[in-house]
Design an enzyme around this catalytic site. Sequence first.
Site, PDB file in Angstrom:
ATOM      1  N   CYS A  23      42.690  30.560  43.445  1.00 38.11           N
ATOM      2  CA  CYS A  23      41.617  30.407  43.768  1.00 38.11           C
ATOM      3  C   CYS A  23      41.588  30.399  44.850  1.00 38.11           C
ATOM      4  O   CYS A  23      40.414  30.801  45.756  1.00 38.11           O
ATOM      5  CB  CYS A  23      40.233  30.953  42.493  1.00 38.11           C
ATOM      6  SG  CYS A  23      41.254  31.758  41.599  1.00 38.11           S
ATOM      7  N   HIS A  27      42.297  35.874  48.215  1.00 33.33           N
ATOM      8  CA  HIS A  27      42.517  36.838  47.006  1.00 33.33           C
ATOM      9  C   HIS A  27      41.197  38.159  46.887  1.00 33.33           C
ATOM     10  O   HIS A  27      40.178  38.540  47.577  1.00 33.33           O
ATOM     11  CB  HIS A  27      42.463  37.057  45.577  1.00 33.33           C
ATOM     12  CG  HIS A  27      41.786  35.990  44.737  1.00 33.33           C
ATOM     13  ND1 HIS A  27      41.377  34.665  45.324  1.00 33.33           N
ATOM     14  CD2 HIS A  27      40.963  35.975  44.136  1.00 33.33           C
ATOM     15  CE1 HIS A  27      40.592  34.016  44.805  1.00 33.33           C
ATOM     16  NE2 HIS A  27      40.248  34.961  43.703  1.00 33.33           N
ATOM     17  N   HIS A  29      38.714  41.387  44.434  1.00 33.02           N
ATOM     18  CA  HIS A  29      38.821  41.616  43.165  1.00 33.02           C
ATOM     19  C   HIS A  29      37.390  42.887  43.044  1.00 33.02           C
ATOM     20  O   HIS A  29      37.308  43.073  44.217  1.00 33.02           O
ATOM     21  CB  HIS A  29      37.164  41.066  42.639  1.00 33.02           C
ATOM     22  CG  HIS A  29      37.107  39.245  42.414  1.00 33.02           C
ATOM     23  ND1 HIS A  29      38.650  39.092  41.034  1.00 33.02           N
ATOM     24  CD2 HIS A  29      37.866  37.949  42.695  1.00 33.02           C
ATOM     25  CE1 HIS A  29      38.827  37.413  40.838  1.00 33.02           C
ATOM     26  NE2 HIS A  29      38.256  37.234  42.139  1.00 33.02           N
ATOM     27  N   HIS A  67      34.149  45.745  51.051  1.00 31.69           N
ATOM     28  CA  HIS A  67      35.104  45.417  51.294  1.00 31.69           C
ATOM     29  C   HIS A  67      34.828  43.873  53.184  1.00 31.69           C
ATOM     30  O   HIS A  67      35.545  44.558  53.590  1.00 31.69           O
ATOM     31  CB  HIS A  67      35.704  47.071  52.155  1.00 31.69           C
ATOM     32  CG  HIS A  67      36.219  47.878  51.070  1.00 31.69           C
ATOM     33  ND1 HIS A  67      35.526  48.301  50.412  1.00 31.69           N
ATOM     34  CD2 HIS A  67      37.008  48.401  51.228  1.00 31.69           C
ATOM     35  CE1 HIS A  67      36.148  49.254  49.360  1.00 31.69           C
ATOM     36  NE2 HIS A  67      36.764  48.807  49.930  1.00 31.69           N
ATOM     37  N   GLU A 116      33.988  39.327  37.544  1.00 34.03           N
ATOM     38  CA  GLU A 116      34.970  39.587  38.486  1.00 34.03           C
ATOM     39  C   GLU A 116      36.318  39.391  38.163  1.00 34.03           C
ATOM     40  O   GLU A 116      36.614  40.557  39.103  1.00 34.03           O
ATOM     41  CB  GLU A 116      35.155  37.587  38.739  1.00 34.03           C
ATOM     42  CG  GLU A 116      35.669  37.343  39.931  1.00 34.03           C
ATOM     43  CD  GLU A 116      35.685  36.010  40.816  1.00 34.03           C
ATOM     44  OE1 GLU A 116      34.987  35.111  41.131  1.00 34.03           O
ATOM     45  OE2 GLU A 116      36.406  35.044  39.448  1.00 34.03           O
TER      46      GLU A 116
END
Length: 126
Positions: A23, A27, A29, A67, A116
């Site tokens: 993490c 990345h 979610h 986004h 998450e």
Amino acid sequence: MFEVTVEAGFSSGHYLRNYRGKCENPHGHNYKVFVTLIGEELDAAGMLLDFKLLKQVMRPTVDYLDHFMINDLPPFDKEINPSAENLAKYFYEQTSSQLHEMTSGRVRVKDCTLYETDTSFARYYK
């Protein structure tokens, strides 16, 4: 006491600072956030708060994060890590300030739960 809860979703990227593991890398979610309100008195229509109004209260925060790379957005761009815990607290604070003005304190945020993943979530409350 009465409670109502509304769910919203958004997709964002992040990475964790001061963390060792996968993490720490960028990345993404597909987040789900649940905001639960609480209050003792209903309005003239017999509602704590119209679900539509609560969704409108949540919308600016959802739109702000949706986004985007959360690490690029204040207050997560400096020292605050965009962890699930900190995002839940952020939703709590953003929603609480709007609701207090809107309802003159009749309705308050009980808690904010941020998923998450489908199986992992954080919750913030006072």
